[in-house]
Design an enzyme around this catalytic site. Structure first.
Site, PDB file in Angstrom:
ATOM      1  N   TYR A 144      -4.461  52.231 -22.111  1.00 29.46           N
ATOM      2  CA  TYR A 144      -3.913  51.042 -21.058  1.00 29.46           C
ATOM      3  C   TYR A 144      -3.307  50.117 -22.210  1.00 29.46           C
ATOM      4  CZ  TYR A 144      -4.871  47.812 -17.341  1.00 29.46           C
ATOM      5  OH  TYR A 144      -4.491  46.694 -16.441  1.00 29.46           O
ATOM      6  N   ASP A 239      -0.744  48.282 -30.424  1.00 29.88           N
ATOM      7  CA  ASP A 239      -1.716  46.793 -29.171  1.00 29.88           C
ATOM      8  C   ASP A 239      -3.138  47.360 -29.685  1.00 29.88           C
ATOM      9  OD1 ASP A 239      -1.878  48.009 -25.279  1.00 29.88           O
ATOM     10  OD2 ASP A 239      -3.046  46.206 -26.823  1.00 29.88           O
ATOM     11  N   LYS A 267      -7.881  38.890 -25.552  1.00 29.02           N
ATOM     12  CA  LYS A 267      -9.894  39.049 -25.645  1.00 29.02           C
ATOM     13  C   LYS A 267      -9.665  38.841 -26.910  1.00 29.02           C
ATOM     14  CE  LYS A 267      -9.834  43.933 -23.927  1.00 29.02           C
ATOM     15  NZ  LYS A 267      -9.680  44.250 -22.504  1.00 29.02           N
TER      16      LYS A 267
HETATM   17  P1  KE4 Z   1      -5.443  42.503 -19.534  1.00 31.10           P
HETATM   18  O1  KE4 Z   1      -4.368  41.751 -18.833  1.00 31.10           O
HETATM   19  O2  KE4 Z   1      -6.495  42.740 -18.549  1.00 31.10           O
HETATM   20  O3  KE4 Z   1      -5.496  40.378 -20.767  1.00 31.10           O
HETATM   21  O4  KE4 Z   1      -4.783  43.126 -20.540  1.00 31.10           O
HETATM   22  C1  KE4 Z   1      -4.580  44.047 -20.800  1.00 31.10           C
HETATM   23  C2  KE4 Z   1      -5.025  45.368 -21.678  1.00 31.10           C
HETATM   24  C3  KE4 Z   1      -4.065  45.997 -23.064  1.00 31.10           C
HETATM   25  N1  KE4 Z   1      -4.613  46.777 -23.530  1.00 31.10           N
HETATM   26  C4  KE4 Z   1      -5.145  46.769 -23.956  1.00 31.10           C
HETATM   27  C5  KE4 Z   1      -5.691  48.026 -25.192  1.00 31.10           C
HETATM   28  C6  KE4 Z   1      -5.997  47.014 -22.867  1.00 31.10           C
HETATM   29  O5  KE4 Z   1      -7.411  47.580 -22.883  1.00 31.10           O
HETATM   30  C7  KE4 Z   1      -5.970  46.126 -22.283  1.00 31.10           C
HETATM   31  C8  KE4 Z   1      -7.015  45.697 -21.099  1.00 31.10           C
HETATM   32  N2  KE4 Z   1      -8.330  46.830 -20.912  1.00 31.10           N
HETATM   33  C9  KE4 Z   1      -9.391  46.505 -19.533  1.00 31.10           C
HETATM   34  C10 KE4 Z   1     -10.215  47.234 -19.884  1.00 31.10           C
HETATM   35  N3  KE4 Z   1     -10.463  48.778 -20.893  1.00 31.10           N
HETATM   36  C11 KE4 Z   1      -9.224  45.413 -18.964  1.00 31.10           C
HETATM   37  C12 KE4 Z   1     -10.671  45.189 -18.351  1.00 31.10           C
HETATM   38  C13 KE4 Z   1     -10.067  44.966 -16.588  1.00 31.10           C
HETATM   39  O6  KE4 Z   1      -8.654  45.733 -17.054  1.00 31.10           O
HETATM   40  O7  KE4 Z   1     -10.564  44.472 -15.567  1.00 31.10           O
END
Ligand code: KE4
Length: 428
Positions: A144, A239, A267
């Site tokens: 993701y 990523d 994060k």
């Molecule tokens: P954000 O746009 O949510 O800040 O980041 C996206 C993203 C990009 N790359 C990786 C490896 C990620 O894990 C994420 C976001 N992680 C999720 C949890 N698996 C965020 C939680 C959510 O979607 O509320």
């Protein structure tokens, strides 16, 4: 545990927010029940609206690596807020955190700050396409990279939890430029490259996957991706939104001594405020506006509050050379304890762990990709999740997530958690 207040708040939220949440995974759809509303948090603990204390293994999905309400971050934000919250003009603070990040992470010369991991990964792909003048990308099923259209093609995390691998609203035109590969399967990547000769701009990968549970790369996988990218003029995008400043001071590039071409962050780099970033050697980053032709922008990018939080966080990590070893030791201790009690209770399980990332899968087979992650017994996971909440332990409300260990956790917290897992798994 009572959840009267959370239930009331959820009913009110649903009236004005789609699904009552601002991010789908918080809605507990994968585990059932009513989402828990948090009133406050400190260190390793969440305090919910019904007065329950929960040991937190999500930590806002990664940022709170030093615990909630970490004093230096809180103080930095309070002091900065008094001087103005955003100017839309450059500040010295941005240069300070950029220089520190560049000094901590190998193989990057410049970094651009944005407001989320999605924005970082989306911008990195546009930069790779502009730099290589190619259109296609390879991503991996179950990984993701945020909710940008190019990534919602059998995405991991929330989208998989909802079992809607291809999200409506993503056009066929977009989807055709995203090729899907199998994580930890180099032959599959080679086949895709051969079938799309000179058309692939980038391979984007979670170098340690965290959106199918925690899945480390098998030996040679990342090295193989590096070689394939170099041989075919493809940019390798790591990523590291989850792994950056978590698995090592310099992230996975340092941990495995492998150079990506572009690295994405989120994060931890924001200390709990909205920050994403992407970085690369100058040759690539100089392609970005206003220097180069690839456009990317953001009203609140680099805003003083987020930069103050991020700088305080990175300084704390940079100054504590034992932090990552401590996190690894605590996580390994937790993993060993979980293994001991689940075995004693004759539970069928697999544990994946690397550094301060760990996940428990209710399946006997190794979990090395999306397909094997999806084979886990979700009914047992639901009992596991809700049983632990009742014992005061909060893990991810989805089997497709990794747990994040924080340095605020004590060994007493870890023993409490292991005992709770022992008690809950006796009911399986
Ligand atoms: P954000 O746009 O949510 O800040 O980041 C996206 C993203 C990009 N790359 C990786 C490896 C990620 O894990 C994420 C976001 N992680 C999720 C949890 N698996 C965020 C939680 C959510 O979607 O509320």
């Amino acid at each position: 545990m009572i959840y009267q207040r959370s239930s009331q708040l959820f009913a009110e939220a649903e009236k004005v927010i789609p699904g009552g949440v601002n991010s789908p995974v918080r809605a507990f759809k994968a585990v059932g029940g009513t989402p828990i509303f948090v009133k406050s948090a400190k260190g390793a603990y969440l305090y919910d609206e019904d007065g329950n204390r929960l040991i937190d293994y999500i930590n806002s999905w990664g940022p709170m690596i030093l615990g909630h309400a970490y004093e230096p971050v809180v103080e930095a934000v309070i002091e900065k807020a008094k001087l103005g919250t955003s100017f839309g003009m450059p500040t010295e603070l941005e240069t300070q955190i950029a220089a520190l990040a560049v000094s901590m992470v190998p193989n990057i010369d410049k970094i651009r700050f944005v407001n989320s991991g999605t924005e970082a990964c989306m911008s990195a792909v546009r930069l790779a396409r502009g730099f290589t003048k190619r259109d296609k990308i390879i991503k991996f099923a179950g990984c993701y990279h945020g909710h940008s259209d190019s990534f919602l093609i059998q995405a991991g995390s929330g989208a998989v939890t909802f079992g809607t691998p291809n999200s409506p609203g993503v056009t066929a035109g977009t989807a055709k430029d995203t090729l899907l590969a199998k994580y930890n399967d180099l032959e599959n990547v080679k086949t895709l490259i051969e079938a799309n000769k000179n058309e692939i701009a980038a391979i984007i990968v979670e170098p340690v996957a965290g959106n199918m549970g925690c899945i480390p790369p098998v030996k040679g996988f990342l090295e193989g991706l590096r070689e394939l990218c170099t041989a075919n003029g493809i940019l390798l995008i790591f990523d590291e939104v989850m792994t950056g400043f978590r698995l090592a001071r310099g992230g996975v590039q340092e941990l495995f001594n492998i150079n990506a071409d572009i690295v994405c962050f989120g994060k931890v780099i924001g200390g709990g405020l909205p920050v994403g970033a992407f970085a690369a050697r100058a040759e690539i980053m100089n392609y970005l506006a206003p220097l180069g032709p690839v456009y990317q922008a953001g009203t609140l990018s680099g805003n003083p509050l987020a930069m103050a939080a991020g700088l305080a966080m990175l300084q704390a990590l940079d100054n504590d050379r034992e932090i990552f070893k401590r996190l690894e030791e605590k996580t390994a201790y937790l993993g060993a304890g979980i293994e001991r009690v689940l075995k004693a209770n004759n539970v069928v399980f697999t544990i994946n762990q690397i550094g301060s990332m760990i996940s428990v899968h209710f399946d006997a087979n190794p979990v090395t990709d999306f397909q094997s992650a999806a084979a886990g017994d979700n009914e047992t996971f639901k009992k596991f999740f809700h049983g632990l909440v009742a014992e005061g332990v909060y893990i991810a409300p989805s089997a497709y997530e990794t747990w994040f260990i924080t340095d605020a956790l004590t060994y007493e917290d870890l023993d409490f958690t292991i005992n709770a897992i022992d008690k809950v798994s006796k009911t399986f």
